[in-house]
Motif scaffolding. Structure first.
Motif, PDB file in Angstrom:
ATOM      1  N   GLN A 459       0.695  -1.411  -0.543  1.00 14.18           N
ATOM      2  CA  GLN A 459       0.166  -0.014   0.084  1.00 14.18           C
ATOM      3  C   GLN A 459       1.233   1.101  -0.044  1.00 14.18           C
ATOM      4  O   GLN A 459       2.191   1.208   0.324  1.00 14.18           O
ATOM      5  CB  GLN A 459      -0.861  -0.214   1.206  1.00 14.18           C
ATOM      6  CG  GLN A 459      -0.520   0.384   3.088  1.00 14.18           C
ATOM      7  CD  GLN A 459      -1.411   0.471   3.818  1.00 14.18           C
ATOM      8  OE1 GLN A 459      -2.272   0.356   3.527  1.00 14.18           O
ATOM      9  NE2 GLN A 459      -0.961  -0.079   4.900  1.00 14.18           N
ATOM     10  N   CYS A 476       1.604  -5.210   2.481  1.00 12.73           N
ATOM     11  CA  CYS A 476       0.002  -4.723   3.421  1.00 12.73           C
ATOM     12  C   CYS A 476       0.110  -5.557   5.167  1.00 12.73           C
ATOM     13  O   CYS A 476       0.878  -6.539   5.338  1.00 12.73           O
ATOM     14  CB  CYS A 476      -1.061  -5.778   3.205  1.00 12.73           C
ATOM     15  SG  CYS A 476      -1.276  -4.271   2.169  1.00 12.73           S
ATOM     16  N   SER A 482      -3.486  -6.429  -0.313  1.00 10.42           N
ATOM     17  CA  SER A 482      -3.953  -5.439  -1.782  1.00 10.42           C
ATOM     18  C   SER A 482      -3.370  -6.528  -3.140  1.00 10.42           C
ATOM     19  O   SER A 482      -2.883  -6.711  -3.345  1.00 10.42           O
ATOM     20  CB  SER A 482      -3.311  -4.686  -1.708  1.00 10.42           C
ATOM     21  OG  SER A 482      -1.581  -5.185  -1.239  1.00 10.42           O
ATOM     22  N   GLN A 484      -4.368  -4.755  -6.695  1.00 12.09           N
ATOM     23  CA  GLN A 484      -3.981  -4.307  -7.331  1.00 12.09           C
ATOM     24  C   GLN A 484      -2.946  -3.225  -7.268  1.00 12.09           C
ATOM     25  O   GLN A 484      -2.422  -2.914  -5.476  1.00 12.09           O
ATOM     26  CB  GLN A 484      -5.469  -3.326  -7.496  1.00 12.09           C
ATOM     27  CG  GLN A 484      -7.029  -4.203  -7.814  1.00 12.09           C
ATOM     28  CD  GLN A 484      -8.158  -2.971  -7.590  1.00 12.09           C
ATOM     29  OE1 GLN A 484      -7.651  -2.073  -7.755  1.00 12.09           O
ATOM     30  NE2 GLN A 484      -8.728  -3.875  -7.711  1.00 12.09           N
ATOM     31  N   ASP A 486      -0.854   0.295  -6.797  1.00  7.07           N
ATOM     32  CA  ASP A 486      -1.357   1.635  -6.495  1.00  7.07           C
ATOM     33  C   ASP A 486      -2.711   2.303  -5.638  1.00  7.07           C
ATOM     34  O   ASP A 486      -3.251   2.397  -5.889  1.00  7.07           O
ATOM     35  CB  ASP A 486      -0.936   2.706  -7.145  1.00  7.07           C
ATOM     36  CG  ASP A 486       0.676   2.534  -7.826  1.00  7.07           C
ATOM     37  OD1 ASP A 486       1.182   2.686  -7.556  1.00  7.07           O
ATOM     38  OD2 ASP A 486      -0.119   3.239  -9.223  1.00  7.07           O
ATOM     39  N   MET A 487      -2.432   0.619  -4.565  1.00 12.84           N
ATOM     40  CA  MET A 487      -3.764   1.096  -3.471  1.00 12.84           C
ATOM     41  C   MET A 487      -3.227   1.995  -2.649  1.00 12.84           C
ATOM     42  O   MET A 487      -2.149   1.548  -1.806  1.00 12.84           O
ATOM     43  CB  MET A 487      -3.975  -0.251  -3.095  1.00 12.84           C
ATOM     44  CG  MET A 487      -4.639  -1.402  -4.005  1.00 12.84           C
ATOM     45  SD  MET A 487      -5.484  -2.909  -3.510  1.00 12.84           S
ATOM     46  CE  MET A 487      -7.317  -2.280  -2.321  1.00 12.84           C
ATOM     47  N   ASP A 488      -4.010   2.505  -2.270  1.00 13.10           N
ATOM     48  CA  ASP A 488      -4.355   3.897  -1.433  1.00 13.10           C
ATOM     49  C   ASP A 488      -3.980   2.946   0.487  1.00 13.10           C
ATOM     50  O   ASP A 488      -3.115   3.207   1.344  1.00 13.10           O
ATOM     51  CB  ASP A 488      -4.945   5.278  -1.306  1.00 13.10           C
ATOM     52  CG  ASP A 488      -4.945   5.896  -2.063  1.00 13.10           C
ATOM     53  OD1 ASP A 488      -3.952   6.082  -2.914  1.00 13.10           O
ATOM     54  OD2 ASP A 488      -5.764   6.326  -2.586  1.00 13.10           O
ATOM     55  N   CYS A 490      -4.450  -0.927   2.245  1.00 16.24           N
ATOM     56  CA  CYS A 490      -5.041  -2.215   1.841  1.00 16.24           C
ATOM     57  C   CYS A 490      -6.745  -2.702   2.401  1.00 16.24           C
ATOM     58  O   CYS A 490      -6.681  -2.210   2.448  1.00 16.24           O
ATOM     59  CB  CYS A 490      -4.037  -3.138   3.216  1.00 16.24           C
ATOM     60  SG  CYS A 490      -2.395  -3.329   2.412  1.00 16.24           S
TER      61      CYS A 490
END
Length: 799
Positions: A459, A476, A482, A484, A486-488, A490
């Motif tokens: 993240q 995470c 996560s 995907q 570039d997830m802001d 988790c």
């Protein structure tokens, strides 16, 4: 008629060929109308051309000349009856339209603008005679940001003109970038001059060349020529991607800009259809065809590098059989630009309005009314709407300059932005264009980011006091994933699932408990049964030798009662092993509490019996009435009754129940018994601790009483073991999780019970089985006689 008026104080060397493109569109539209028998029949449409440049004086004088109708302007007079102008087509930028309107609005003279849409000109109070032909471009910032998102470009630079339109665009694009997670690494404002070259402004060029962003957005007005004169070798191969609009001209010169560099540009151009005969018209243009056009001569000289003499100019001075079609794309585009397209529509709008006046015998003063309501389809099939309240929103073609291997150059549509989409679809959709050539591979492979993407399992962690596009990638935490890039943040796994080692997906947790089948459960169960059998064996030994002095000492009944309670303590530990149920959860703590209370109270009774028996041997002692069977049993019953009451209250108020623990172990859901009321649980333990402390205290005080088989010392040591086990149990129980809590409690039950059994009964079994000579009345008498003699020597005065 056709008249060409260059302003007197301006030399032709300042001529900019980009503006003459619009003149050619004007000429094309007028000629096409004059050839149309259905539009203005028997009337020849003409035009006047004024080169005003940008000075206020030249603009004012051109406006007055337009109104007065002669070379020298005469305010408030119309000096020509023939060739009177009906409207003015201004452009290509709104600043010029505003200046002209200061004069034309006084006479309500219609002004058509061919530049980009400007909300200022839509003010019907101050610009009631101004008509904008361009569609609204308020979605341009969204379109550009959508393109950045499409290619995952999150780090870009911005160059804008320092004027109101530039500020509006800056506000819009910053808002869209904030919504889409795109950041600006720098923002530069270019003065809105007529000509602005990058090369003299080395500080600007150094920023463009040194920036870490590989994508630069250019936005400006039509009056700005952005002259790319990269004369230094350091700037020849400019590898940045340039995103711009067709309104910002790139003035290119042969041998001063590598075509490969410009091929990295993406241009947003308003969607429009091609005018069918425009390219044929452009092919046929020759200076000889329009000898009265003084601008065309200059235009031709610049494009074909012909000598321009001061007084005479001959086409023969240029190469023979020259044509605009011969020019490369970088120098001249044969297709109609968006500004030329607006001029073409403006001419037709005036022509149709004039046509309506003629066929309806209306007054010329009704021209505004006709223009406001004008709506027609041009020769390309596009609908033209003059009502300023119904101006449509612009959609865009995304154009890329392509240089083929054979030297051919072309502008290819590689994408499109549709501002009006069907209901339910994303209004900011960006779709790829069905082009006959594949999309240039340079763009999808280009990276323009401040920080590299965080892959699955990580993240983003933003840097303080930095743009949101600059971040670190951190794994995470346990229990979150996560899946995907570039997830802001988790995603937390459901309670019945756990995250895998890579933190990329959630896996189902296995249900577990302290089962008999697993090694720990089996070991504890076998240990409990072994101690239970040992207790039964000791009980059998005591029953067989119940009439011997060792068994009869310290109350034989209490010994059997203690053995019974210890056997139940060992068996009660089995309730903690196996899958929890409502019954086992209710019985676990209550049976454990009552049986242990019985055991500890039996020990307390035995200890008190030792003390009372010793005191009863003294003459006149009142303790004789307490020595016997009934007093110890009564004590045990009272102690057990108190514990039963505590357990009953516990079961009535907040009974234990089966529960699940999904947090103690990451990969398991643990089935356990919830105590219901922790306070009640610790009350039960505290009460047993109080009895144990009392037993330890009494036994410790009675440890040196003279008796042949005095158990006080063994009871003292057994209670020390018992208390040590349960004092250690409390912190250990609190620090463990899951089924290990159950194992700790079972271990404490077994170890404390085994301590009592070993310390109290093993020494007696040793005497009974291995030293039977000690278990006789004769040996006891000898022991007592020897103790008496020792007592006499110690106290001779007592004899």
């Amino acid at each position: 008629e056709k008249k060409y008026y260059p302003f007197p104080d301006k030399e032709l060397t300042l001529f900019q060929e980009k503006h003459y493109y619009q003149v050619l569109a004007l000429v094309f539209a007028v000629e096409e109308i004059n050839k149309d028998p259905n539009l203005l029949p028997n009337i020849t449409l003409g035009f006047n051309i004024f080169d005003t440049h940008t000075s206020d004086v030249s603009t004012l004088e051109s406006s007055l000349t337009l109104l007065s109708g002669q070379r020298l302007a005469v305010p408030n007079y119309q000096c020509e009856k023939q060739g009177k102008s009906l409207a003015v087509i201004a452009g290509p930028y709104s600043e010029l339209s505003v200046k002209i309107a200061s004069v034309l609005e006084l006479y309500k003279f219609p002004q058509m603008t061919c530049g980009p849409y400007d909300p200022i000109l839509n003010d019907r109070v101050h610009f009631s005679s101004v008509y904008q032909l361009a569609p609204k471009d308020s979605k341009l910032a969204l379109a550009m940001v959508q393109l950045l998102v499409h290619f995952h470009w999150t780090w870009a630079g911005l160059l804008i003109t320092d004027n109101a339109r530039g500020e509006t665009f800056l506000w819009d694009i910053r808002e869209e970038m904030a919504r889409k997670g795109v950041c600006l690494t720098f923002m530069l404002k270019i003065p809105p001059n007529e000509n602005y070259s990058l090369f003299p402004h080395s500080e600007v060029m150094e920023i463009l060349h040194a920036t870490s962003a590989n994508v630069i957005i250019f936005y400006g007005s039509n009056n700005v020529v952005f002259d790319w004169e990269f004369e230094k070798e350091d700037y020849l191969d400019y590898s940045k991607v340039c995103i711009t609009t067709s309104q910002w001209d790139f003035s290119m010169r042969p041998n001063t800009l590598l075509v490969e560099s410009f091929s990295k540009s993406l241009i947003f151009s308003s969607k429009r259809k091609e005018i069918p005969t425009f390219k044929s018209f452009m092919r046929a243009i020759k200076p000889a065809k329009y000898p009265e056009d003084i601008f065309l001569k200059t235009f031709w000289s610049i494009l074909f590098q012909c000598p321009l003499k001061e007084k005479q100019w001959k086409e023969e001075d240029c190469l023979l059989n020259t044509s605009l079609e011969m020019l490369p794309m970088r120098d001249f585009d044969m297709s109609m630009s968006s500004r030329s397209y607006n001029i073409y529509n403006a001419v037709y709008a005036v022509a149709w309005a004039l046509h309506q006046i003629i066929i309806s015998t209306s007054l010329p003063t009704q021209l505004h009314s006709l223009l406001r309501n004008m709506q027609f389809n041009n020769s390309a099939g596009d609908q033209v709407i003059m009502d300023q309240k119904r101006i449509p929103m612009a959609s865009y073609d995304i154009i890329n300059f392509v240089n083929f291997h054979n030297g051919t150059e072309a502008l290819m549509n590689v994408g499109e932005f549709i501002s009006q989409v069907p209901f339910g679809e994303d209004p900011s959709s960006l779709s790829s264009y069905c082009s006959p050539i594949p999309f240039p591979p340079y763009f999808p492979t280009l990276r323009s980011v401040c920080s590299e993407s965080c892959g699955p399992g990580y993240q983003k962690s933003a840097h303080e006091q930095h743009a949101i596009c600059c971040f670190d990638c951190i794994p995470c935490p346990e229990g979150e994933i996560s899946n995907q890039t570039d997830m802001d943040q988790c995603i937390t796994c459901p309670e019945d699932e756990y995250s895998n080692k890579e933190r990329t997906r959630c896996l189902p947790k296995m249900v577990t408990f302290l089962a008999y089948e697993e090694p720990l459960g089996m070991a504890l169960a076998c240990t409990a049964l072994a101690f239970f059998l040992l207790t039964v064996v000791i009980t059998g030994v005591f029953v067989k030798h119940q009439d011997t002095p060792v068994v009869k000492a310290n109350n034989r009944t209490l010994s059997f009662l203690l053995l019974l309670s210890l056997s139940q303590c060992f068996l009660s530990s089995l309730l903690f092993i196996g899958k929890p149920s409502s019954a086992t959860c209710l019985l676990q703590q209550t049976i454990f509490g009552i049986t242990f209370t019985m055991a500890v109270s039996s020990i307390l009774a035995k200890t008190i019996t030792v003390v009372l028996a010793f005191k009863a041997t003294r003459p006149g002692s009142r303790s004789r009435k307490w020595v016997g069977f009934r007093a110890p049993i009564s004590l045990i019953l009272i102690c057990c009754l108190i514990q039963v009451i505590l357990c009953g209250i516990w079961l009535l108020v907040s009974p234990p129940f089966p529960d699940t623990d999904s947090h103690s172990e990451a990969e398991h859901i643990i089935l356990k018994c919830n105590e219901g009321s922790p306070i009640a649980f610790y009350f039960v333990l505290g009460y047993m601790g109080l009895l144990a402390l009392g037993s330890f205290t009494v036994a410790f005080l009675a440890r040196n009483l003279p008796d042949t088989f005095n158990e006080a010392k063994f009871i003292t040591f057994s209670m020390l073991v018992f208390c040590s086990v349960w004092v250690s149990f409390l912190p250990t129980y609190q620090s463990t999780k899951g089924k290990m809590m159950v194992a700790v409690e079972v271990f404490s039950i077994l170890s404390s019970s085994a301590g009592l059994l070993s310390c109290i009964f093993i020494p007696k079994c040793y005497v009974i089985l291995l030293r039977p000579q000690w278990n006789t009345q004769e040996w006891i008498n000898q022991k007592s006689f020897a103790r008496g003699r020792h007592h006499s020597k110690a106290f001779p005065h007592a004899s």
